[in-house]
Scaffold this active site. Structure first.
Site, PDB file in Angstrom:
ATOM      1  N   ASN A  39       0.864  -1.179   0.000  1.00  0.00           N
ATOM      2  CA  ASN A  39       0.000   0.000   0.000  1.00  0.00           C
ATOM      3  C   ASN A  39       0.906   1.235   0.000  1.00  0.00           C
ATOM      4  O   ASN A  39       1.530   1.541   1.008  1.00  0.00           O
ATOM      5  CB  ASN A  39      -0.896  -0.035   1.253  1.00  0.00           C
ATOM      6  N   TRP A  40       0.952   1.903  -1.142  1.00  0.00           N
ATOM      7  CA  TRP A  40       1.877   3.044  -1.287  1.00  0.00           C
ATOM      8  C   TRP A  40       1.325   4.316  -0.655  1.00  0.00           C
ATOM      9  O   TRP A  40       2.002   5.355  -0.656  1.00  0.00           O
ATOM     10  CB  TRP A  40       2.196   3.278  -2.776  1.00  0.00           C
ATOM     11  N   LYS A  41       0.089   4.273  -0.159  1.00  0.00           N
ATOM     12  CA  LYS A  41      -0.527   5.430   0.513  1.00  0.00           C
ATOM     13  C   LYS A  41      -0.343   6.709  -0.323  1.00  0.00           C
ATOM     14  O   LYS A  41      -0.392   6.641  -1.549  1.00  0.00           O
ATOM     15  CB  LYS A  41       0.045   5.563   1.936  1.00  0.00           C
ATOM     16  N   HIS A  68      -9.578   1.132   5.417  1.00  0.00           N
ATOM     17  CA  HIS A  68      -8.247   1.276   6.020  1.00  0.00           C
ATOM     18  C   HIS A  68      -8.351   2.222   7.222  1.00  0.00           C
ATOM     19  O   HIS A  68      -9.123   3.187   7.197  1.00  0.00           O
ATOM     20  CB  HIS A  68      -7.264   1.834   4.984  1.00  0.00           C
ATOM     21  N   GLU A  97      -6.615   4.574   8.200  1.00  0.00           N
ATOM     22  CA  GLU A  97      -6.391   6.001   7.908  1.00  0.00           C
ATOM     23  C   GLU A  97      -7.637   6.639   7.297  1.00  0.00           C
ATOM     24  O   GLU A  97      -7.903   7.823   7.500  1.00  0.00           O
ATOM     25  CB  GLU A  97      -5.155   6.151   6.993  1.00  0.00           C
ATOM     26  N   GLU A 131      -5.028  -4.968  10.812  1.00  0.00           N
ATOM     27  CA  GLU A 131      -3.988  -3.944  10.981  1.00  0.00           C
ATOM     28  C   GLU A 131      -4.213  -3.209  12.299  1.00  0.00           C
ATOM     29  O   GLU A 131      -5.021  -2.266  12.349  1.00  0.00           O
ATOM     30  CB  GLU A 131      -4.046  -2.934   9.831  1.00  0.00           C
ATOM     31  N   GLY A 179       2.819   2.272  10.803  1.00  0.00           N
ATOM     32  CA  GLY A 179       3.766   3.360  10.611  1.00  0.00           C
ATOM     33  C   GLY A 179       4.512   3.763  11.870  1.00  0.00           C
ATOM     34  O   GLY A 179       5.128   4.819  11.917  1.00  0.00           O
ATOM     35  N   SER A 197       3.796  -2.164  10.298  1.00  0.00           N
ATOM     36  CA  SER A 197       5.253  -2.198  10.476  1.00  0.00           C
ATOM     37  C   SER A 197       5.888  -3.528  10.075  1.00  0.00           C
ATOM     38  O   SER A 197       6.832  -3.992  10.719  1.00  0.00           O
ATOM     39  CB  SER A 197       5.613  -1.829  11.924  1.00  0.00           C
ATOM     40  N   GLY A 221       3.033  -1.176   4.305  1.00  0.00           N
ATOM     41  CA  GLY A 221       3.057   0.248   3.987  1.00  0.00           C
ATOM     42  C   GLY A 221       4.476   0.692   3.689  1.00  0.00           C
ATOM     43  O   GLY A 221       4.996   0.515   2.589  1.00  0.00           O
ATOM     44  N   GLY A 222       5.153   1.234   4.698  1.00  0.00           N
ATOM     45  CA  GLY A 222       6.483   1.827   4.524  1.00  0.00           C
ATOM     46  C   GLY A 222       7.469   0.946   3.767  1.00  0.00           C
ATOM     47  O   GLY A 222       8.171   1.413   2.864  1.00  0.00           O
TER      48      GLY A 222
END
Ligand code: 13P
Length: 259
Positions: free
Chosen positions: A9-11, A102, A104, A174, A180, A220, A241-242
């Site tokens: 997921n490149w957000k 999600h 976010e 999640e 993150g 993470s 993510g990251g």
């Protein structure tokens, strides 16, 4: 036998040239075997990434979708909603998957469990496979509410999904406090919640359905912690993510599954 699914997921990261470079490097450097790989770039890059991954076996996903719910929850996929993107649009640019709910989206855009249920339905109606995201906050974990919170999110997210469509749904656990933050759930913590989600799916549908649904862990995930998380019985992949923003770390997470 559930095929593991590793999604990046490149957000809200990358410009178009950077996204293209990342997709190219992932295609070149990622060995594809018994694992399903999904790239989830921002909307404006979907078509371009679709072209770059074409023929590679890597799948495309979107980060969200919009749906208009009228009377009796009749769903509309086109309309005057400036700035929004709907399921048929995502399907038409090559998406197979779409993230729904999600944390976010829930945290910064006020998305409710009710809306999440409608979005899951909209995705299925338009030939997309929803990745239903759920997870508890730190306060909920500390108050021993993790399992009940996750069960509620699951029930509401799936409320418009009949049993015969559950094979097209992926669930992503999640924990919000792990996203993150570098604070990853221990394998035992992840396994406890994943097993609970599977038990809830069995209660909502049946044991066989519960055995076929894939449940990803997100929060993470790195190449270092992926092996022990993914070794757990009920962890069927990762939503990253990251670490998905660097080709070598994303490929490193995928590579573990190839062994
Ligand atoms: P991080 O891997 O950066 O914690 O993000 C997880 C996530 O939210 C994936 O959807």
């Amino acid at each position: 036998m559930r095929t593991p699914i590793i999604a990046g997921n490149w957000k809200m990261f990358k410009t178009l040239p950077e996204a293209q470079a990342l997709a190219r490097e992932i295609v070149a450097g990622t060995h594809k075997g018994e694992v399903e790989i999904v790239l989830i770039p921002p909307y404006p890059f979907l078509s371009s990434v679709a072209d770059l991954i074409s023929g590679s076996g890597i799948e495309l996903g979107a980060q969200d979708l919009h749906v208009i719910a009228g009377d009796n929850e009749k769903l509309e996929h086109f309309g005057a909603r400036t700035g929004m993107v709907s399921a048929p649009m995502l399907k038409s640019v090559g998406c197979r998957y779409v993230l729904v709910g999600h944390s976010e989206r829930r945290q910064y855009f006020g998305e409710t469990d009710h809306q999440v249920g409608l979005k899951v339905r909209a995705a299925l109606d338009c030939g997309l496979e929803p990745i239903l995201c759920l997870g508890e906050s730190l306060e909920e974990r500390e108050a021993q509410q993790t399992l009940s919170r996750v069960a509620t999110q699951l029930q509401k997210g799936l409320r418009l999904v009949p049993q015969n469509e559950m094979t097209r749904v992926v669930v992503a656990y999640e924990p919000v406090w792990a996203i993150g933050t570098g604070k990853v759930a221990t394998p035992a913590m992840a396994q406890e919640v994943h097993a609970h989600i599977r038990k809830e799916i069995a209660a909502l549908y049946c044991a066989m359905t519960a055995q076929t649904v894939r449940i990803q862990y997100g929060g993470s995930v790195t190449p270092d912690n992926a092996p022990e998380l993914l070794a757990e019985t009920d962890v069927d992949g990762a939503l990253v993510g990251g670490a998905s923003l660097k080709p070598e770390s994303f490929s490193g997470i995928v590579a573990f599954n190839e062994r």
